[in-house]
Design a protein around this motif. Structure first.
Motif: not given
Length: 414
Positions: A250, A260, A267
């Motif tokens: 991310t 992430q 997650t």
């Protein structure tokens, strides 16, 4: 500062204690040392203030660009210096509300706050610190009867709040602890101001460099910049991850493309990432989600991992170093000089899911004014890297100070 623990299992002591203090702590309810404050003064001209989690009392106009009290202003509480208010509104920073001492001479504050003053036998700044300590959340959580009401306020009445239990040392030890933590707070505020100053300087310098107001090579050696389509030096990546990487990436404004699981502590990606795009180190992803720092989304280069998987909502690409140095493009997308060209293709603004309507073909056809001279490209990349480094060091120091303060809050209080 000495390590102290329970001596006999009955008396409680904090993990850390300043030398010279040996008196036992006293357990009592807040209501035993607090008195309600309900004064109003419709004629008062005191500042209209509100509580902000993490900041304390702030001007209401700073939050809402104006004072929005309206007709209810006459019911606002007139709080005096040294008195406290508890905002039982839930927020991201403080899930169970926040409590602060007023440091200004006086202020008019919302009447929905629980306002009170502390007995003179206790040191008010210390009590405020204990009430705002994360350890207090356990008690407040038990007091919430039916989560948050429609108005966003927790169902914690004044009497409920007065029932929370405190564990207090002597007055002088309270002073010692509060003064120590306030010294750290002042240092944190100075560091935060430095970070903000460097952030503005960085932003201004990046924009000045990419608008050619600052040139980094001698004038006789300067060449004219030229316009490039993004597709002239970048190629789209659509390779599928399959099972090659188990790292769900991310975009973080501070750290770029990160795992992430580190960013969210969980997650949020799909369990099956086989259809995600596979990104290799040095390649880019464009997240079309807007934020205050990135009003047209953010473009980040993968640097922390050899590879990772990103959502197909991202536009991914690699840069041809033979045309434009990737090290330059990394900083170019940290400036605002590319915003206008993206704005021109955002015909309908943001969609409901928060992504800008930036079409893929349109993005790769955007026009960018960049240096064609590899020497100037390298000079810019190195210069901006140094500026970014200064900012990163200041930000890391701020994070370290915050970590240090949180550690003391855990160990200086029971």
């Amino acid at each position: 500062m000495a390590n102290v623990s329970s001596s006999n299992g009955l008396e409680k002591y904090p993990k850390l204690r300043f030398p010279g203090f040996e008196e036992p702590y006293r357990a009592l309810c807040l209501g035993n040392i607090a008195t309600s404050v309900n004064r109003t003064d419709p004629e008062s001209m005191a500042n209209i203030m509100m509580l902000s989690a993490g900041k304390g009392f702030i001007m209401q106009s700073d939050k809402y660009s104006r004072d929005n009290a309206g007709q209810s202003l006459k019911k606002y509480i007139l709080l005096k210096k040294g008195e406290l208010a508890y905002n039982h509104g839930a927020s991201k920073a403080k899930q169970y509300g926040c409590c602060y001492e007023l440091l200004e001479d006086e202020a008019r504050i919302p009447y929905v706050y629980h306002c009170f003053k502390i007995d003179e036998k206790e040191f008010t700044p210390y009590v405020a610190l204990e009430l705002n300590n994360p350890k207090m959340d356990k008690q407040l959580k038990r007091l919430v009867s039916s989560s948050a009401r429609m108005d966003g306020l927790l169902n914690i009445s004044f009497d409920d709040y007065m029932s929370v239990r405190l564990t207090l040392p002597s007055y002088f030890e309270q002073m010692k602890i509060a003064d120590f933590l306030n010294t750290i707070d002042r240092r944190i505020e100075l560091q935060r101001a430095l970070v903000e100053s460097l952030k503005k300087y960085k932003r201004g310098t990046f924009d000045a460099v990419f608008s050619q107001k600052i040139r980094l090579i001698p004038k006789p050696q300067q060449r004219e910049w030229r316009s490039y389509k993004l597709s002239d030096f970048a190629s789209r990546i659509t390779r599928k991850n399959g099972v090659q990487s188990d790292i769900p990436l991310t975009i973080s404004a501070q750290y770029g493309l990160i795992d992430q699981r580190d960013f969210f502590s969980k997650t949020v990606a799909s369990a099956d990432m086989s259809n995600y795009y596979l990104l290799h180190k040095g390649e880019y992803a464009y997240n079309r989600s807007t934020s205050s720092d990135y009003p047209f989304g953010s473009v980040k280069r993968l640097e922390l991992y050899p590879m990772g998987a990103v959502s197909t909502l991202y536009l991914c690409f690699t840069v041809n170093n033979d045309i434009i140095l990737s090290d330059l493009i990394k900083w170019y997308f940290e400036s605002s000089k590319w915003h206008r060209t993206v704005q021109e293709i955002c015909a309908e603004g943001a969609r409901n899911h928060g992504l800008l309507n930036v079409p893929t073909n349109g993005f790769f056809n955007t026009i960018h004014m960049l240096p064609s001279d590899p020497v100037e490209q390298m000079a810019i990349a190195r210069y901006l890297e140094l500026i970014q480094y200064k900012y990163d060091v200041a930000l890391q120091e701020l994070d370290m100070l915050m970590f240090l303060k949180n550690g003391f809050l855990q160990q200086l209080f029971i």
